[in-house]
Structure formats: structure tokens, C-alpha cells
Design a protein around this motif. Structure first.
Motif, PDB file in Angstrom:
ATOM      1  N   LEU A   1      59.170  49.938  41.125  1.00  0.00           N
ATOM      2  CA  LEU A   1      58.482  48.683  40.839  1.00  0.00           C
ATOM      3  C   LEU A   1      59.470  47.522  40.738  1.00  0.00           C
ATOM      4  O   LEU A   1      59.271  46.461  41.341  1.00  0.00           O
ATOM      5  CB  LEU A   1      57.682  48.821  39.543  1.00  0.00           C
ATOM      6  CG  LEU A   1      56.968  47.572  39.036  1.00  0.00           C
ATOM      7  CD1 LEU A   1      56.023  47.004  40.089  1.00  0.00           C
ATOM      8  CD2 LEU A   1      56.214  47.886  37.738  1.00  0.00           C
ATOM      9  N   LEU A   2      60.554  47.716  40.010  1.00  0.00           N
ATOM     10  CA  LEU A   2      61.532  46.643  39.847  1.00  0.00           C
ATOM     11  C   LEU A   2      62.186  46.268  41.167  1.00  0.00           C
ATOM     12  O   LEU A   2      62.557  45.103  41.375  1.00  0.00           O
ATOM     13  CB  LEU A   2      62.591  47.054  38.830  1.00  0.00           C
ATOM     14  CG  LEU A   2      62.121  47.197  37.379  1.00  0.00           C
ATOM     15  CD1 LEU A   2      63.253  47.689  36.502  1.00  0.00           C
ATOM     16  CD2 LEU A   2      61.565  45.873  36.854  1.00  0.00           C
ATOM     17  N   SER A   3      62.315  47.245  42.075  1.00  0.00           N
ATOM     18  CA  SER A   3      62.933  46.951  43.368  1.00  0.00           C
ATOM     19  C   SER A   3      62.075  46.013  44.212  1.00  0.00           C
ATOM     20  O   SER A   3      62.564  45.450  45.201  1.00  0.00           O
ATOM     21  CB  SER A   3      63.205  48.245  44.134  1.00  0.00           C
ATOM     22  OG  SER A   3      61.997  48.849  44.566  1.00  0.00           O
ATOM     23  N   ARG A   4      60.808  45.837  43.830  1.00  0.00           N
ATOM     24  CA  ARG A   4      59.960  44.853  44.519  1.00  0.00           C
ATOM     25  C   ARG A   4      60.366  43.429  44.175  1.00  0.00           C
ATOM     26  O   ARG A   4      59.975  42.491  44.861  1.00  0.00           O
ATOM     27  CB  ARG A   4      58.485  45.051  44.152  1.00  0.00           C
ATOM     28  CG  ARG A   4      57.810  46.381  44.528  1.00  0.00           C
ATOM     29  CD  ARG A   4      58.190  46.896  45.881  1.00  0.00           C
ATOM     30  NE  ARG A   4      57.322  47.939  46.380  1.00  0.00           N
ATOM     31  CZ  ARG A   4      57.621  49.241  46.393  1.00  0.00           C
ATOM     32  NH1 ARG A   4      58.789  49.661  45.887  1.00  0.00           N
ATOM     33  NH2 ARG A   4      56.806  50.137  46.913  1.00  0.00           N
ATOM     34  N   PHE A   5      61.141  43.270  43.107  1.00  0.00           N
ATOM     35  CA  PHE A   5      61.506  41.934  42.646  1.00  0.00           C
ATOM     36  C   PHE A   5      63.012  41.704  42.585  1.00  0.00           C
ATOM     37  O   PHE A   5      63.478  40.595  42.846  1.00  0.00           O
ATOM     38  CB  PHE A   5      60.919  41.684  41.248  1.00  0.00           C
ATOM     39  CG  PHE A   5      59.430  41.783  41.186  1.00  0.00           C
ATOM     40  CD1 PHE A   5      58.628  40.721  41.579  1.00  0.00           C
ATOM     41  CD2 PHE A   5      58.808  42.949  40.750  1.00  0.00           C
ATOM     42  CE1 PHE A   5      57.249  40.801  41.527  1.00  0.00           C
ATOM     43  CE2 PHE A   5      57.431  43.046  40.689  1.00  0.00           C
ATOM     44  CZ  PHE A   5      56.649  41.979  41.090  1.00  0.00           C
ATOM     45  N   LEU A   6      63.767  42.730  42.217  1.00  0.00           N
ATOM     46  CA  LEU A   6      65.215  42.605  42.051  1.00  0.00           C
ATOM     47  C   LEU A   6      65.898  43.350  43.185  1.00  0.00           C
ATOM     48  O   LEU A   6      65.765  44.565  43.301  1.00  0.00           O
ATOM     49  CB  LEU A   6      65.644  43.181  40.702  1.00  0.00           C
ATOM     50  CG  LEU A   6      65.043  42.507  39.469  1.00  0.00           C
ATOM     51  CD1 LEU A   6      65.398  43.286  38.203  1.00  0.00           C
ATOM     52  CD2 LEU A   6      65.530  41.058  39.351  1.00  0.00           C
ATOM     53  N   GLU A   7      66.651  42.650  44.000  1.00  0.00           N
ATOM     54  CA  GLU A   7      67.247  43.261  45.180  1.00  0.00           C
ATOM     55  C   GLU A   7      68.535  43.997  44.838  1.00  0.00           C
ATOM     56  O   GLU A   7      69.196  43.712  43.836  1.00  0.00           O
ATOM     57  CB  GLU A   7      67.531  42.200  46.239  1.00  0.00           C
ATOM     58  CG  GLU A   7      68.558  41.158  45.820  1.00  0.00           C
ATOM     59  CD  GLU A   7      68.875  40.182  46.931  1.00  0.00           C
ATOM     60  OE1 GLU A   7      69.073  40.628  48.078  1.00  0.00           O
ATOM     61  OE2 GLU A   7      68.941  38.969  46.652  1.00  0.00           O
ATOM     62  N   GLY A   8      68.865  44.946  45.675  1.00  0.00           N
ATOM     63  CA  GLY A   8      70.158  45.613  45.585  1.00  0.00           C
ATOM     64  C   GLY A   8      70.392  46.330  44.273  1.00  0.00           C
ATOM     65  O   GLY A   8      69.473  46.886  43.669  1.00  0.00           O
ATOM     66  N   ALA A   9      71.634  46.308  43.829  1.00  0.00           N
ATOM     67  CA  ALA A   9      72.047  47.025  42.619  1.00  0.00           C
ATOM     68  C   ALA A   9      71.805  46.133  41.403  1.00  0.00           C
ATOM     69  O   ALA A   9      72.723  45.533  40.848  1.00  0.00           O
ATOM     70  CB  ALA A   9      73.519  47.421  42.719  1.00  0.00           C
ATOM     71  N   PHE A  10      70.544  46.052  40.984  1.00  0.00           N
ATOM     72  CA  PHE A  10      70.244  45.286  39.772  1.00  0.00           C
ATOM     73  C   PHE A  10      70.764  46.045  38.557  1.00  0.00           C
ATOM     74  O   PHE A  10      71.126  47.214  38.628  1.00  0.00           O
ATOM     75  CB  PHE A  10      68.754  44.975  39.664  1.00  0.00           C
ATOM     76  CG  PHE A  10      67.837  46.163  39.689  1.00  0.00           C
ATOM     77  CD1 PHE A  10      67.554  46.874  38.526  1.00  0.00           C
ATOM     78  CD2 PHE A  10      67.231  46.566  40.874  1.00  0.00           C
ATOM     79  CE1 PHE A  10      66.697  47.961  38.546  1.00  0.00           C
ATOM     80  CE2 PHE A  10      66.367  47.655  40.906  1.00  0.00           C
ATOM     81  CZ  PHE A  10      66.104  48.353  39.735  1.00  0.00           C
ATOM     82  N   LEU A  11      70.812  45.345  37.428  1.00  0.00           N
ATOM     83  CA  LEU A  11      71.483  45.864  36.248  1.00  0.00           C
ATOM     84  C   LEU A  11      70.537  46.041  35.066  1.00  0.00           C
ATOM     85  O   LEU A  11      69.517  45.357  34.961  1.00  0.00           O
ATOM     86  CB  LEU A  11      72.608  44.907  35.824  1.00  0.00           C
ATOM     87  CG  LEU A  11      73.729  44.677  36.823  1.00  0.00           C
ATOM     88  CD1 LEU A  11      74.620  43.529  36.352  1.00  0.00           C
ATOM     89  CD2 LEU A  11      74.547  45.948  37.005  1.00  0.00           C
ATOM     90  N   LEU A  12      70.915  46.942  34.186  1.00  0.00           N
ATOM     91  CA  LEU A  12      70.287  47.026  32.876  1.00  0.00           C
ATOM     92  C   LEU A  12      70.900  45.934  32.017  1.00  0.00           C
ATOM     93  O   LEU A  12      72.126  45.816  31.925  1.00  0.00           O
ATOM     94  CB  LEU A  12      70.549  48.396  32.260  1.00  0.00           C
ATOM     95  CG  LEU A  12      69.837  48.733  30.954  1.00  0.00           C
ATOM     96  CD1 LEU A  12      68.326  48.758  31.130  1.00  0.00           C
ATOM     97  CD2 LEU A  12      70.332  50.068  30.414  1.00  0.00           C
ATOM     98  N   SER A  13      70.074  45.111  31.401  1.00  0.00           N
ATOM     99  CA  SER A  13      70.572  43.985  30.622  1.00  0.00           C
ATOM    100  C   SER A  13      70.592  44.275  29.126  1.00  0.00           C
ATOM    101  O   SER A  13      71.525  43.889  28.423  1.00  0.00           O
ATOM    102  CB  SER A  13      69.716  42.740  30.893  1.00  0.00           C
ATOM    103  OG  SER A  13      70.150  41.644  30.123  1.00  0.00           O
ATOM    104  N   ALA A  14      69.560  44.958  28.641  1.00  0.00           N
ATOM    105  CA  ALA A  14      69.470  45.287  27.218  1.00  0.00           C
ATOM    106  C   ALA A  14      68.591  46.510  27.061  1.00  0.00           C
ATOM    107  O   ALA A  14      67.679  46.750  27.866  1.00  0.00           O
ATOM    108  CB  ALA A  14      68.905  44.119  26.418  1.00  0.00           C
ATOM    109  N   THR A  15      68.850  47.280  26.034  1.00  0.00           N
ATOM    110  CA  THR A  15      68.078  48.501  25.806  1.00  0.00           C
ATOM    111  C   THR A  15      68.117  48.824  24.321  1.00  0.00           C
ATOM    112  O   THR A  15      69.186  49.099  23.773  1.00  0.00           O
ATOM    113  CB  THR A  15      68.625  49.676  26.646  1.00  0.00           C
ATOM    114  OG1 THR A  15      68.066  50.910  26.189  1.00  0.00           O
ATOM    115  CG2 THR A  15      70.136  49.777  26.585  1.00  0.00           C
ATOM    116  N   HIS A  16      66.961  48.731  23.662  1.00  0.00           N
ATOM    117  CA  HIS A  16      66.936  49.036  22.240  1.00  0.00           C
ATOM    118  C   HIS A  16      65.556  49.455  21.765  1.00  0.00           C
ATOM    119  O   HIS A  16      64.540  49.175  22.397  1.00  0.00           O
ATOM    120  CB  HIS A  16      67.466  47.871  21.395  1.00  0.00           C
ATOM    121  CG  HIS A  16      66.846  46.540  21.670  1.00  0.00           C
ATOM    122  ND1 HIS A  16      67.254  45.720  22.684  1.00  0.00           N
ATOM    123  CD2 HIS A  16      65.869  45.875  21.028  1.00  0.00           C
ATOM    124  CE1 HIS A  16      66.567  44.597  22.673  1.00  0.00           C
ATOM    125  NE2 HIS A  16      65.707  44.664  21.676  1.00  0.00           N
ATOM    126  N   ALA A  17      65.564  50.183  20.649  1.00  0.00           N
ATOM    127  CA  ALA A  17      64.330  50.568  19.972  1.00  0.00           C
ATOM    128  C   ALA A  17      63.951  49.476  18.988  1.00  0.00           C
ATOM    129  O   ALA A  17      64.819  48.797  18.422  1.00  0.00           O
ATOM    130  CB  ALA A  17      64.516  51.897  19.241  1.00  0.00           C
TER     131      ALA A  17
END
Length: 278
Positions: A84-100
């Protein structure tokens, strides 16, 4: 937790994001994944609350979640989500933040905001980032469900200012995302939203993973926060999301080499190997 990707219509979900500003993946996690999430998160809960009103004085946040257990890595690299994200973010997109995010009873509502707010891009530009919020506990209007303003990802700064000045302001447009445990919703960083207030007597547990274009600076500096021995044990997809991949054609290089080479045993930075600094 693995779900068949063949039956997942990423294009339909992408169309929903473009039209209304969000989409829901109802079966993002099954019961086993939810139980594993709770078990692996438990050791990190109960030690602190938010440092300001945005984080939430009655909210527990556990940052750098992706590196704390395999279940969190799997959530960050979930194949349907990547499609799904590849429909909007091209190439090697990144994880920006990840938290509970554990919203405790008595937590108040956040201010209305966008997750792309720190990127100095005009709202007429494509979203730099996309956010995922997953429900470990079911989201209800009473327990602090995230509230979104449908369609606001298409609003200009003038549109926002005009609606903010109306009687009832932006708040009158908010809609609570009431979803079952195990569901997740995905939205662009331009969507106006906020965390709701928890008026119940029970906490509401969730997680968020945020992604950004490969050329953008992530919120979390994973090069400093995640030791290389942990990164080496991760999947190639997770390594790429943490920045151990090039964004065409050479952004992210390490002294003209591919960043993944820095994960090889015995790797020494070229600047040290070639000429130690005096």
C-alpha cells in the motif's frame, strides 16, 4: 500474523486514502499477534508518562519499538502495508518513527495536528510521510480513539484557516476512528487528526509506525538508537526501512559505498581504515 497478500487490493485502499484521507485494514493483526504484542511490550510499560501535553501527561509511549521484539519488526514490514505504501512512496522509503501508545484513564485530547507538520513543504505538495495506527485494544469514542477530519488532506492552508475561524472551529469536523482490536488505519501526513480523550477507567493500547520518503529525515535516528548487532538480525526489508539502503541513486551512501556494507562483520569506516584522524 501473516495475511495473504494476493487477496489484498492495495489499489482500492490507495483510492480510499486519496479520496477520504485514510483507509482501514480490518484484519491487520490476528489474536495471536495481539497477544504476542502485549507480552513483548509488557516489560517496557509502567515506568514513565509523557513529558508534555502533546505526548500526553497520562500516556505511556515506548519509542524505537521496531527493535524491541520480532513482532514489532513484523508489524513495521507487513507485506500488505508495504504494498500500500509503495503506491505513494517511491523507491526505498524509510521508517520515520515507531512507538507504542498506552492512553491511560483521564488523558485529555491532543491538539489537532498533521504528522507532516515538521517538513517545510507546502500543503500543495505530495505528502512526505504516511502514518499507521494499529489498535491493540478496540478504539472507541470514549477511550481515546484517534479522531480524524476526513478529506482534510486536500485542504490548503487557507481552507484550514477559514474552517478554524468558523463557529465550532476544526473540532466540529472530527470523526472518531472506532475500530476493533487488530485493525489498523493508514493515512497521509497531511491529514488533520488528534488523539482523543480517554474518559473510561481502562487504558487504551495502540501502536503507530510512521514512514517517510527516502530523501526525508526520519523523526527517530535509528542509526544511533538501534545497535548494529540488532540490525544484522533483522530482515533485509527492515534494514532498508532503517536506512541501510540507497535512495536512487546514491543518497544514503557511506563514503561512496552501499550502507549495507557497514553491517558486515569486521567493517571499519573507510575514514578510519584509510587515514586515522590526527
Amino acid at each position: 500474523m501473516d495475511k495473504p497478500t494476493a487477496s489484498f487490493d492495495a489499489d482500492t485502499h490507495a483510492a480510499e486514502i486519496r479520496e477520504q484521507g485514510f483507509t482501514v485494514i480490518a484484519d491487520f493483526m490476528d489474536a495471536d499477534a495481539i497477544a504476542e504484542f502485549r507480552a513483548r511490550l509488557a516489560p517496557f510499560l509502567g515506568s514513565h508518562r509523557g513529558r508534555n501535553d502533546f505526548e500526553g501527561f497520562e500516556t505511556e509511549r515506548v519509542y524505537t519499538l521496531v527493535a524491541r521484539a520480532k513482532v514489532f519488526e513484523d508489524l513495521a514490514t507487513e507485506p500488505r502495508l508495504m504494498a500500500l505504501l509503495s503506491r505513494f512512496l517511491e523507491g526505498a522509503f524509510l521508517l520515520s518513527a515507531t512507538h507504542a501508545i498506552n492512553l491511560m484513564p483521564g488523558e485529555t485530547a491532543q491538539g489537532i495536528h498533521t504528522d507532516d507538520g515538521f517538513y517545510r513543504q507546502p500543503r500543495s505538495s505530495p505528502a512526505v510521510g504516511y502514518s499507521v495506527i494499529g489498535a491493540i485494544d478496540a478504539f472507541t469514542a470514549a477511550n481515546g480513539a484517534t479522531e480524524v477530519i476526513p478529506g482534510s488532506h486536500l485542504w490548503s492552508e487557507d481552507d484550514i484557516a477559514r474552517r478554524r475561524a468558523e463557529p465550532g472551529g476544526l473540532e466540529k469536523y472530527l470523526v472518531p476512528m472506532e475500530i476493533a482490536a487488530g485493525a489498523a488505519f493508514v493515512f497521509p501526513g497531511k491529514l488533520l487528526h488528534r488523539g482523543g480523550a480517554n474518559t473510561t477507567d481502562k487504558p487504551r493500547l495502540a501502536f503507530t509506525n510512521q514512514y517517510c520518503a527516502g530523501w526525508a529525515r526520519p523523526q527517530e535516528n535509528f542509526f544511533l538508537s538501534v545497535p548494529k548487532e540488532i540490525v544484522r538480525a533483522m530482515s533485509p526489508r527492515a534494514q532498508a526501512l532503517l536506512g541501510y539502503e540507497l535512495w536512487p541513486t546514491f543518497m544514503g551512501m557511506v563514503t561512496a559505498s552501499h550502507p549495507a556494507k557497514s553491517l558486515e562483520p569486521g567493517w571499519v569506516p573507510p575514514i578510519v581504515a584509510q587515514a586515522p584522524r590526527a
